[in-house]
Design an enzyme around this catalytic site. Structure first.
Site, PDB file in Angstrom:
ATOM      1  N   HIS A  50      53.934  40.849  38.021  1.00 12.22           N
ATOM      2  CA  HIS A  50      55.280  41.212  38.433  1.00 12.22           C
ATOM      3  C   HIS A  50      55.622  40.516  39.750  1.00 12.22           C
ATOM      4  O   HIS A  50      54.741  39.971  40.421  1.00 12.22           O
ATOM      5  CB  HIS A  50      55.412  42.740  38.585  1.00 12.22           C
ATOM      6  CG  HIS A  50      54.524  43.337  39.622  1.00 12.22           C
ATOM      7  ND1 HIS A  50      53.393  44.076  39.312  1.00 12.22           N
ATOM      8  CD2 HIS A  50      54.572  43.310  40.971  1.00 12.22           C
ATOM      9  CE1 HIS A  50      52.811  44.465  40.420  1.00 12.22           C
ATOM     10  NE2 HIS A  50      53.500  44.006  41.449  1.00 12.22           N
TER      11      HIS A  50
HETATM   12  P1  TYD Z   1      51.160  49.168  38.183  1.00 13.77           P
HETATM   13  O1  TYD Z   1      52.434  48.619  38.724  1.00 13.77           O
HETATM   14  O2  TYD Z   1      50.942  49.083  36.705  1.00 13.77           O
HETATM   15  O3  TYD Z   1      49.914  48.497  38.933  1.00 13.77           O
HETATM   16  P2  TYD Z   1      49.539  46.930  39.051  1.00 13.77           P
HETATM   17  O4  TYD Z   1      50.470  46.336  40.042  1.00 13.77           O
HETATM   18  O5  TYD Z   1      48.135  46.904  39.518  1.00 13.77           O
HETATM   19  O6  TYD Z   1      49.692  46.301  37.698  1.00 13.77           O
HETATM   20  O7  TYD Z   1      51.028  50.681  38.663  1.00 13.77           O
HETATM   21  C1  TYD Z   1      50.198  51.611  37.985  1.00 13.77           C
HETATM   22  C2  TYD Z   1      50.887  52.974  38.032  1.00 13.77           C
HETATM   23  O8  TYD Z   1      50.941  53.467  39.363  1.00 13.77           O
HETATM   24  C3  TYD Z   1      52.310  52.938  37.498  1.00 13.77           C
HETATM   25  O9  TYD Z   1      52.517  54.140  36.761  1.00 13.77           O
HETATM   26  C4  TYD Z   1      53.149  52.981  38.753  1.00 13.77           C
HETATM   27  C5  TYD Z   1      52.299  53.769  39.713  1.00 13.77           C
HETATM   28  N1  TYD Z   1      52.467  53.425  41.141  1.00 13.77           N
HETATM   29  C6  TYD Z   1      52.897  54.405  42.012  1.00 13.77           C
HETATM   30  O10 TYD Z   1      53.185  55.560  41.634  1.00 13.77           O
HETATM   31  N2  TYD Z   1      53.023  54.100  43.340  1.00 13.77           N
HETATM   32  C7  TYD Z   1      52.723  52.869  43.808  1.00 13.77           C
HETATM   33  O11 TYD Z   1      52.839  52.628  45.042  1.00 13.77           O
HETATM   34  C8  TYD Z   1      52.274  51.853  42.891  1.00 13.77           C
HETATM   35  C9  TYD Z   1      51.945  50.459  43.380  1.00 13.77           C
HETATM   36  C10 TYD Z   1      52.160  52.181  41.562  1.00 13.77           C
END
Ligand code: TYD
Length: 135
Positions: A50
């Site tokens: 992303h």
């Molecule tokens: P995700 O964006 O999939 O992680 P990565 O960037 O490693 O691919 O995030 C995993 C889960 O955590 C998703 O449900 C969103 C949540 N999340 C939060 O609640 N707070 C945060 O600060 C972050 C980064 C993710």
């Protein structure tokens, strides 16, 4: 070199007891609003995939190692290896990022300039390309 991705070396305070690194807001180009960490990543798993519309982040691997692939708004790509607690990656601006090759014990700590906001995410690479080509 990608303009919006800056590898940093953090100052270590080491003595015969071990090492300490302190990060204070005056060392960063943003105020820290949020801290999160990623750990126990399953073997072979990549994360991220992303970009953010408006977020600055400092990534630090406090244990183990992780590679970070970044693509900037000119679609220039670079892979950064974070393999020491005193190395960090500052990511700001429109940057697509993917984290991969997590070692067994890797703990990736992220300091962020904004609270979590799903609306700030660009999770589709085609959309990322559309946005950078029109910016
Ligand atoms: P995700 O964006 O999939 O992680 P990565 O960037 O490693 O691919 O995030 C995993 C889960 O955590 C998703 O449900 C969103 C949540 N999340 C939060 O609640 N707070 C945060 O600060 C972050 C980064 C993710």
């Amino acid at each position: 070199m990608l303009n919006d991705v800056v590898p940093l070396t953090l100052e270590q305070r080491s003595d015969n007891r071990g090492s300490l690194i302190a990060i204070e807001d005056y060392n960063l180009p943003f105020d820290i609003k949020r801290v999160y960490y990623i750990y126990k990543v399953m073997p072979g798993v990549s994360r991220g995939f992303h970009a953010h519309i408006d977020l600055k982040q400092l990534l630090i691997v406090v244990s183990g190692s992780v590679k970070i692939r970044c693509v900037d708004k000119h679609e220039k790509e670079e892979v950064f290896l974070l393999d020491s607690p005193n190395r960090a990656l500052l990511i700001q601006g429109l940057v697509w990022r993917e984290m991969f090759d997590f070692s067994d014990n890797a703990v990736l700590v992220v300091l962020a300039s904004e609270n979590y906001n799903e609306a700030d995410y660009i999770r589709d690479y085609d959309e990322f390309q559309r946005i950078i080509s029109s910016s």
